[in-house]
Design an enzyme around this catalytic site. Structure first.
Site, short mmCIF file in Angstrom:
data_model
loop_
_atom_site.label_atom_id
_atom_site.label_comp_id
_atom_site.label_asym_id
_atom_site.label_seq_id
_atom_site.Cartn_x
_atom_site.Cartn_y
_atom_site.Cartn_z
N CYS A 33 -2.07 7.79 4.36
CA CYS A 33 -0.99 6.83 4.63
C CYS A 33 0.43 7.42 4.62
CB CYS A 33 -1.10 5.60 3.74
SG CYS A 33 -1.94 5.82 2.18
N ARG A 93 -10.16 14.27 -3.24
CA ARG A 93 -9.86 13.49 -4.43
C ARG A 93 -10.62 14.10 -5.58
NH1 ARG A 93 -10.31 7.24 -2.10
NH2 ARG A 93 -8.89 7.58 -0.36
N GLN A 147 -12.36 9.82 6.42
CA GLN A 147 -12.59 8.40 6.64
C GLN A 147 -12.31 8.06 8.10
OE1 GLN A 147 -9.57 7.06 3.81
NE2 GLN A 147 -11.19 6.12 2.61
N ASP A 194 -10.17 6.28 9.10
CA ASP A 194 -8.97 5.68 8.53
C ASP A 194 -7.97 5.36 9.64
OD1 ASP A 194 -7.21 4.93 6.54
OD2 ASP A 194 -6.45 6.96 6.23
N HIS A 200 -3.91 3.23 10.14
CA HIS A 200 -2.83 2.41 9.60
C HIS A 200 -2.16 1.66 10.72
CE1 HIS A 200 -3.53 5.38 6.42
NE2 HIS A 200 -3.35 4.33 5.65
N LYS A 225 -6.57 -6.05 -1.22
CA LYS A 225 -7.47 -5.60 -0.16
C LYS A 225 -8.67 -6.51 -0.01
CE LYS A 225 -9.74 -2.29 -3.24
NZ LYS A 225 -10.43 -1.01 -3.35
N HIS A 252 -3.72 -0.82 5.88
CA HIS A 252 -4.65 0.32 5.79
C HIS A 252 -6.03 -0.27 6.07
CE1 HIS A 252 -1.82 2.47 2.85
NE2 HIS A 252 -1.36 1.25 2.89
#
Length: 589
Positions: free
Chosen positions: A280, A309, A327, A329, A331, A411, A457
């Site tokens: 992000c 992570r 991911q 992922d 945004h 979320k 996200h």
RNA sequence: GCCACCGUAGCUCAGGGGUAGAGCAGCUGUUUCGUAAACAGCAGGCCAACGGUUCAAAUCCGUUCGGUGGCUCCA
């Protein structure tokens, strides 16, 4: 048969299981106290599949202890002791459990006017709301399964207790069926499949970090391609961003304060850098790199960037909990007015993305503000309200989970049940008013005024690694044709058929299929066996007859039916079946 | 991170204070075969690492590193 038993027949099986298991937990505590009278007992509830009881004692349980405990339990069951409920006053209860500090703590936490009930069988008595079965004999079949550690009240600051897990059923057949199900689950464990099918390996040199072998990489890339196709229809743009950023960025984003213990840091040129755990902030920087008009919005940046992570040792698990992953992922930067539409579009997209895998409908959870969070309370309230509206407008039922949100926003999480009923968190949609604030993101509205965009996200598969682990177990390794690393293997019966096999292979490769030839000096039977074990969807057998007729004999992995086709028919057949389910049989091993 | 358990050949596992074993996989031959395992031979291990006890450690003890089942945490 007494009246209590008659009543039992009428209650739902779930309720019956609950009573049996809760009763079994009491019987187990009883048995443990018989062997270790000094044991302190904590709590012992029924669970989804069984029961457990937590104990505090100096002796550490061993697997042999489980046998001993089980024996005493069976004895109690044979004695057919009635479960009797009694009501006590608070003082009576405190007196009765004076040697059981955990029970005392529970009693003291009950509100003063609450009535306190106990259940007794034989010499054992436990603080308990019930309900139970009528007598111990109604626990018809039981098995103790494992020993584990568990914190008192689930808090890691509390003492560690010893937990014994077990399960119990209304008859032996149901118990055996359950135990068989556990064994079958072990057979489709993605870690085992990953080794056997040569999809990925792990190495202590990089703990909890998968190395994808060529075949695993094919699956990984197919999944990503599938997502990319959806992206093109849903208006996403893919971007590529760095892995390592100065900690200045993580301080600005809030990760330094809120996520530090999960990050990797390095020092170079006397500057501290952090490896990204999320994409992000990079996307926020990209957004901020130019002045935006309201006409640019919504802006959807997709990123398959690799994330790292740090996960505490002991929490990692195969592909489903790793230390490095990527991911699907993205945004979305949009105006406040666009949030609902964007969220709705995402819900449509995520439902579409799961269709091909034939998952059951996902369970939806709305996670609300956690203790550690950034941003004003008013922003949180606003964000939470919007997500609720979106869920309601899309007629999705959901559970609201207090304190479960990300540190930057609330979320919506999508939990998907796999083929054997286990649930996995995959998709997520997170609303974030905080990051745009921190990165001072702006756009110019229709009136020429400066406005702050909102940020969403979202991910459908979540981590590709986890998703791959889930579908491997969902399919038991027998992946649909489009995901199979080798889609067909050509099996020449004798060496003189290899040239013809090569001809077929070339044509299939030309038609964009992943095929190979098993030209080893082995019998056909052996090659078929190996292909079955590798869960290859199609075996194409070629011998004198096929070579003569210019066909192949097709054997599908899920049955033994045989059919001969020429190459054109074969290519059409494969193309038609690319996305259909071709599940393998379960008992192959 | 915490509790418990585990770490022997590529895989699955046996052994266990006196110097390492099986099956499968691999390699080499022979075999050329019609829908789930041809036959024979060969090779393969500092028994996770480090330290201690012992005349002697893969085996006992300790530490570390990995892994497994849970707990806490999470995509």
């Amino acid at each position: 048969m007494n009246s209590e038993s008659n009543d039992l027949i009428d209650i739902k099986l779930d309720e019956l299981h609950h009573r049996i298991r809760h009763s079994a937990a009491h019987i187990m505590a009883d048995a443990v106290l018989e062997i270790y009278p000094e044991a302190k007992i904590a709590i012992g509830p029924a669970t989804q599949d069984g029961f457990y009881y937590d104990f505090d004692l100096n002796h550490t349980f061993s697997p042999e202890d489980l046998d001993k405990i089980e024996k005493i339990m069976l004895q109690r069951i044979k004695e057919n002791l009635p479960f009797e409920r009694k009501e006590l006053t608070r003082d009576q209860a405190l007196k009765m459990f004076k040697d059981q500090p955990y029970k005392i703590e529970i009693i003291e936490n009950l509100s003063k006017d609450e009535s306190i009930s106990i259940y007794e069988h034989g010499n054992f008595v436990d603080l308990c709301e019930g309900p139970h079965v009528a007598t111990t004999k109604e626990v018809k079949a039981l098995k103790l399964l494992s020993i584990a550690g568990a914190y008192w009240r689930g808090d890691e600051n509390n003492s560690m207790l010893q937990r014994i897990y077990g399960t119990a059923f209304e008859n032996k057949e149901a118990l055996d069926a359950h135990l068989l199900k556990i064994e079958e689950a072990a057979l489709r464990d993605h870690r085992k499949l990953g080794r056997e099918l040569e999809l990925f390996i792990f190495d202590p040199i990089s703990p909890a970090s998968p190395f994808f072998l060529p075949k695993g990489t094919i699956i990984y890339n197919e999944l990503i391609d599938y997502v990319k196709n959806l992206y093109s229809t849903f208006g996403y743009q893919e971007v590529i961003t760095p892995l390592i950023f100065s900690t200045d960025l993580w301080k600005q984003s809030g990760h330094y304060d809120n996520y530090q213990e999960n990050m990797y840091f390095i020092e170079v040129d006397e500057r501290e850098f952090g490896v990204k755990p999320m994409n992000c902030p990079a996307h926020a920087l990209m957004y901020a790199s130019k002045l935006h008009s309201y006409r640019d919005l919504p802006l959807r940046y997709a990123d398959f960037g690799r994330l790292h992570r740090y996960e505490r040792s002991g929490v990692t698990h195969g592909l489903t909990r790793v230390r490095t992953f990527s991911q699907d992922d993205a945004h979305i930067f949009c105006t406040e007015d666009q949030i609902e539409q964007e969220a709705t579009n995402f819900i449509t997209m995520i439902q579409k993305s799961y269709e091909i895998f034939e998952f059951k409908p996902p369970r939806v959870a709305l996670s609300l503000r956690p203790e550690k969070s950034v941003g004003d309370k008013s922003l949180w309230d606003k964000a939470e309200k919007i997500l609720k509206t979106v869920l309601e407008n899309n007629k999705l039922s959901y559970d609201a989970m207090a304190g479960e949100g990300a540190f930057y926003g609330p979320k919506i999480d999508f939990f998907v049940p796999d083929a054997i009923g286990r649930e996995w968190q995959l998709g997520t949609l997170q609303l974030d008013f905080s990051l745009p604030e921190r990165f001072n993101l702006e756009y110019i509205n229709q009136e020429g005024n400066v406005q702050r965009p909102a940020m969403l996200h979202r991910a459908m598969f979540g981590s590709i690694e986890r998703f791959m682990g889930v579908i491997l177990e969902h399919y038991g390794g027998a992946l649909p044709l489009w995901l199979s690393p080798i889609q067909a293997t050509i099996i020449p019966i004798a060496d003189r058929h290899i040239d013809y096999a090569e001809e077929i292979n070339q044509q299939l490769i030309y038609a964009n299929f992943r095929t190979n030839i098993d030209s080893r000096s082995e019998r056909m039977n052996s090659k078929i066996r190996d292909a079955q074990l590798q869960k290859i969807p199609y075996m194409l057998i070629v011998g004198d007859k096929e070579q003569e007729e210019k066909t192949v004999a097709i054997r599908k992995r899920q049955d033994r039916s045989q059919e001969n086709m020429n190459i054109d028919m074969l290519i059409k057949h494969l193309t038609d079946n690319l996305y259909t389910k071709i599940l393998g049989t379960q008992q192959e091993n």
